[in-house]
Design a protein around this motif. Structure first.
Motif, PDB file in Angstrom:
ATOM      1  N   ARG A 227       0.839  -1.188   0.000  1.00 25.02           N
ATOM      2  CA  ARG A 227       0.000   0.000   0.000  1.00 25.02           C
ATOM      3  C   ARG A 227       0.878   1.244   0.000  1.00 25.02           C
ATOM      4  N   HIS A 228       0.471   2.260  -0.705  1.00 24.83           N
ATOM      5  CA  HIS A 228       1.261   3.479  -0.788  1.00 24.83           C
ATOM      6  C   HIS A 228       0.383   4.648  -1.206  1.00 24.83           C
ATOM      7  N   ILE A 229       0.907   5.849  -0.998  1.00 24.67           N
ATOM      8  CA  ILE A 229       0.275   7.052  -1.530  1.00 24.67           C
ATOM      9  C   ILE A 229       0.969   7.393  -2.841  1.00 24.67           C
ATOM     10  N   ALA A 230       0.201   7.437  -3.910  1.00 23.50           N
ATOM     11  CA  ALA A 230       0.752   7.799  -5.222  1.00 23.50           C
ATOM     12  C   ALA A 230       0.680   9.323  -5.359  1.00 23.50           C
ATOM     13  N   ILE A 231       1.858   9.944  -5.472  1.00 21.52           N
ATOM     14  CA  ILE A 231       1.943  11.410  -5.509  1.00 21.52           C
ATOM     15  C   ILE A 231       2.427  11.861  -6.888  1.00 21.52           C
ATOM     16  N   LYS A 232       1.663  12.732  -7.501  1.00 18.36           N
ATOM     17  CA  LYS A 232       2.042  13.325  -8.789  1.00 18.36           C
ATOM     18  C   LYS A 232       2.133  14.835  -8.615  1.00 18.36           C
ATOM     19  N   THR A 233       3.315  15.392  -8.860  1.00 16.96           N
ATOM     20  CA  THR A 233       3.513  16.838  -8.754  1.00 16.96           C
ATOM     21  C   THR A 233       4.244  17.349  -9.999  1.00 16.96           C
ATOM     22  N   ASN A 234       4.484  18.656 -10.030  1.00 14.40           N
ATOM     23  CA  ASN A 234       5.206  19.249 -11.163  1.00 14.40           C
ATOM     24  C   ASN A 234       6.718  19.108 -11.026  1.00 14.40           C
ATOM     25  N   ASP A 235       7.189  18.527  -9.909  1.00  8.28           N
ATOM     26  CA  ASP A 235       8.633  18.375  -9.703  1.00  8.28           C
ATOM     27  C   ASP A 235       8.892  17.201  -8.762  1.00  8.28           C
ATOM     28  N   ALA A 250      12.230   8.360   4.331  1.00  7.40           N
ATOM     29  CA  ALA A 250      12.929   7.966   3.109  1.00  7.40           C
ATOM     30  C   ALA A 250      12.257   6.741   2.501  1.00  7.40           C
ATOM     31  N   HIS A 251      11.061   6.447   3.006  1.00  3.76           N
ATOM     32  CA  HIS A 251      10.342   5.257   2.568  1.00  3.76           C
ATOM     33  C   HIS A 251       9.485   5.596   1.347  1.00  3.76           C
ATOM     34  N   PHE A 252      10.140   5.899   0.245  1.00  7.96           N
ATOM     35  CA  PHE A 252       9.437   6.256  -0.981  1.00  7.96           C
ATOM     36  C   PHE A 252      10.242   5.784  -2.188  1.00  7.96           C
ATOM     37  N   GLN A 253       9.599   5.830  -3.329  1.00  6.73           N
ATOM     38  CA  GLN A 253      10.237   5.394  -4.576  1.00  6.73           C
ATOM     39  C   GLN A 253       9.719   6.256  -5.718  1.00  6.73           C
ATOM     40  N   VAL A 254      10.631   6.726  -6.576  1.00  9.36           N
ATOM     41  CA  VAL A 254      10.238   7.511  -7.741  1.00  9.36           C
ATOM     42  C   VAL A 254      10.107   6.572  -8.933  1.00  9.36           C
ATOM     43  N   MET A 255       8.941   6.551  -9.544  1.00 11.87           N
ATOM     44  CA  MET A 255       8.668   5.672 -10.667  1.00 11.87           C
ATOM     45  C   MET A 255       9.074   6.336 -11.991  1.00 11.87           C
ATOM     46  N   VAL A 259       5.758   9.539 -10.912  1.00 13.73           N
ATOM     47  CA  VAL A 259       4.925   9.366  -9.715  1.00 13.73           C
ATOM     48  C   VAL A 259       5.806   8.912  -8.552  1.00 13.73           C
ATOM     49  N   VAL A 260       5.634   9.564  -7.420  1.00 15.48           N
ATOM     50  CA  VAL A 260       6.371   9.185  -6.221  1.00 15.48           C
ATOM     51  C   VAL A 260       5.474   8.308  -5.355  1.00 15.48           C
ATOM     52  N   ARG A 261       5.956   7.113  -5.051  1.00 14.90           N
ATOM     53  CA  ARG A 261       5.215   6.199  -4.185  1.00 14.90           C
ATOM     54  C   ARG A 261       5.721   6.354  -2.752  1.00 14.90           C
ATOM     55  N   LEU A 262       4.846   6.816  -1.870  1.00 18.50           N
ATOM     56  CA  LEU A 262       5.179   6.992  -0.462  1.00 18.50           C
ATOM     57  C   LEU A 262       4.577   5.835   0.327  1.00 18.50           C
ATOM     58  N   TYR A 263       5.434   5.068   1.020  1.00 13.39           N
ATOM     59  CA  TYR A 263       4.975   3.835   1.656  1.00 13.39           C
ATOM     60  C   TYR A 263       4.620   3.990   3.135  1.00 13.39           C
ATOM     61  N   ASP A 264       4.746   5.182   3.673  1.00 11.46           N
ATOM     62  CA  ASP A 264       4.250   5.421   5.023  1.00 11.46           C
ATOM     63  C   ASP A 264       3.352   6.658   5.008  1.00 11.46           C
ATOM     64  N   LEU A 286      -2.994  12.682  -5.889  1.00 10.98           N
ATOM     65  CA  LEU A 286      -2.679  12.187  -4.554  1.00 10.98           C
ATOM     66  C   LEU A 286      -3.738  11.140  -4.202  1.00 10.98           C
ATOM     67  N   SER A 287      -3.335   9.876  -4.159  1.00  8.54           N
ATOM     68  CA  SER A 287      -4.325   8.816  -3.916  1.00  8.54           C
ATOM     69  C   SER A 287      -3.661   7.601  -3.298  1.00  8.54           C
ATOM     70  N   LEU A 288      -4.470   6.821  -2.559  1.00 11.43           N
ATOM     71  CA  LEU A 288      -4.006   5.539  -2.043  1.00 11.43           C
ATOM     72  C   LEU A 288      -4.031   4.520  -3.158  1.00 11.43           C
ATOM     73  N   ALA A 289      -3.006   3.715  -3.247  1.00 14.90           N
ATOM     74  CA  ALA A 289      -2.926   2.701  -4.302  1.00 14.90           C
ATOM     75  C   ALA A 289      -2.360   1.414  -3.720  1.00 14.90           C
ATOM     76  N   GLY A 290      -2.359   0.371  -4.549  1.00 17.95           N
ATOM     77  CA  GLY A 290      -1.887  -0.942  -4.114  1.00 17.95           C
ATOM     78  C   GLY A 290      -3.046  -1.893  -3.921  1.00 17.95           C
ATOM     79  N   ASP A 291      -2.739  -3.142  -3.628  1.00 14.25           N
ATOM     80  CA  ASP A 291      -3.782  -4.145  -3.419  1.00 14.25           C
ATOM     81  C   ASP A 291      -4.656  -3.752  -2.232  1.00 14.25           C
TER      82      ASP A 291
END
Length: 304
Positions: A227-235, A250-255, A259-264, A286-291
């Motif tokens: 589960r993560h928050i999918a974040i889309k911004t201009n930068d 630091a619990h995130f990943q840039v796709m 889109v930045v996936r924030l896991y906490d 800005l939305s919750l995503a994942g199974d």
């Protein structure tokens, strides 16, 4: 060590040759909200009936509050409250009269428990209004009030939001969380509405064909479902900098698509949006995503 509320060891129940529960081993600990998950016929209702003494095991052992044996189990059941699906109410009577009838029937001596319980579930303003004029949500809250009359330490709710509209569901969810947080009541909640359980439970028990498939915490579920928050911004680069410096994560990943996936911070989406906006970022998504919990349970069943 956390106190055990209920333990099952190789608990088995057969009905005319049909195995409803098959050597179930399970421990429920004080202070948690357990989401009890399983399809129809998985054994959830059978387990609830065994815990509450409405049925008896074919084999295996049960322990309630550290006690076992038929007489001791029955004594410990006085510390349990239970509501199974639609509560049985006298529809021509008021909420207070319904609780008074329950109090007398169950031999609860303290009359003051009625007003205290009505206040707890938010039904003190119903006055002389007959239950037949209650909304479904109000009736469910009254049913929970009946289960709370004996000031239980362990509350079992079977499909407490069955048939409720969205506002009624929110009412019951808030009530369950408040009972757990303010009263320290341990809850076992059986429901088919898995999306709602995900917002309520702290622990999950997955049951399938009489077997416990898995027990997991909220944190373990989030990890397994990714589960993560999918974040889309201009930068995206500045977004990660803000997450590190302001939210201290630091619990995130840039796709690859930015889109930045924030896991906490899954329960703090408003705070995430606020800090990003205050940093001058344009948040376009800005939305919750994942199974979902439902997806995860279905995958586990298919794996079986």
């Amino acid at each position: 060590m956390e106190e055990s509320i209920f333990e099952a060891k190789n608990l088995t129940k057969k009905y005319r040759g049909t195995m409803a529960l098959d050597c179930v081993n399970l421990t429920l600990r004080r202070g948690e909200i357990y989401g009890f998950i399983g399809e129809n016929g998985a054994g959830k209702t059978t387990m609830i009936r065994l815990i509450t003494g409405l049925s008896f095991p074919t084999d295996g052992k049960m322990t309630l509050f550290g006690k076992s044996g038929a007489k001791e189990l029955q004594k410990q059941r006085a510390r349990i409250g239970c509501m199974v699906e639609t509560p049985a109410l006298y529809k021509n009577m008021t909420a207070q009269q319904n609780l008074e009838a329950q109090r007398i029937q169950r031999g609860i001596p303290d009359k003051e428990c009625i007003q205290e319980t009505l206040k707890l579930v938010g039904l003190t303003d119903t006055g002389k209004k007959a239950v037949r004029h209650f909304s479904l949500g109000m009736r469910q809250r009254l049913g929970i009030a009946m289960a709370l009359l004996n000031d239980p330490e362990f509350l079992i709710l079977d499909e407490p939001i069955n048939g409720l509209d969205p506002s009624g569901i929110v009412e019951i969810r808030k009530l369950m969380k408040r009972l757990n947080r303010e009263r320290g009541i341990t809850l076992l909640v059986s429901s088919h509405v898995l999306s709602e359980l995900y917002q309520t439970a702290t622990q999950y028990i997955l049951l399938h064909q009489g077997h416990v498939l898995e027990e997991l915490t909220q944190q373990e579920l989030d990890e397994k479902c990714k589960r993560h928050i999918a974040i889309k911004t201009n930068d995206a680069t500045k977004t990660t900098t803000v997450l590190e410096s302001t939210l201290h994560t630091a619990h995130f990943q840039v796709m690859p698509d930015g889109v930045v996936r924030l896991y906490d911070n899954l329960d703090n989406m408003e705070d995430v949006a606020r800090v990003l906006s205050q940093a001058g970022l344009l948040v376009t998504g800005l939305s919750l995503a994942g199974d979902s919990l439902e997806d995860y349970f279905l995958h586990r069943i298919e794996g079986e």
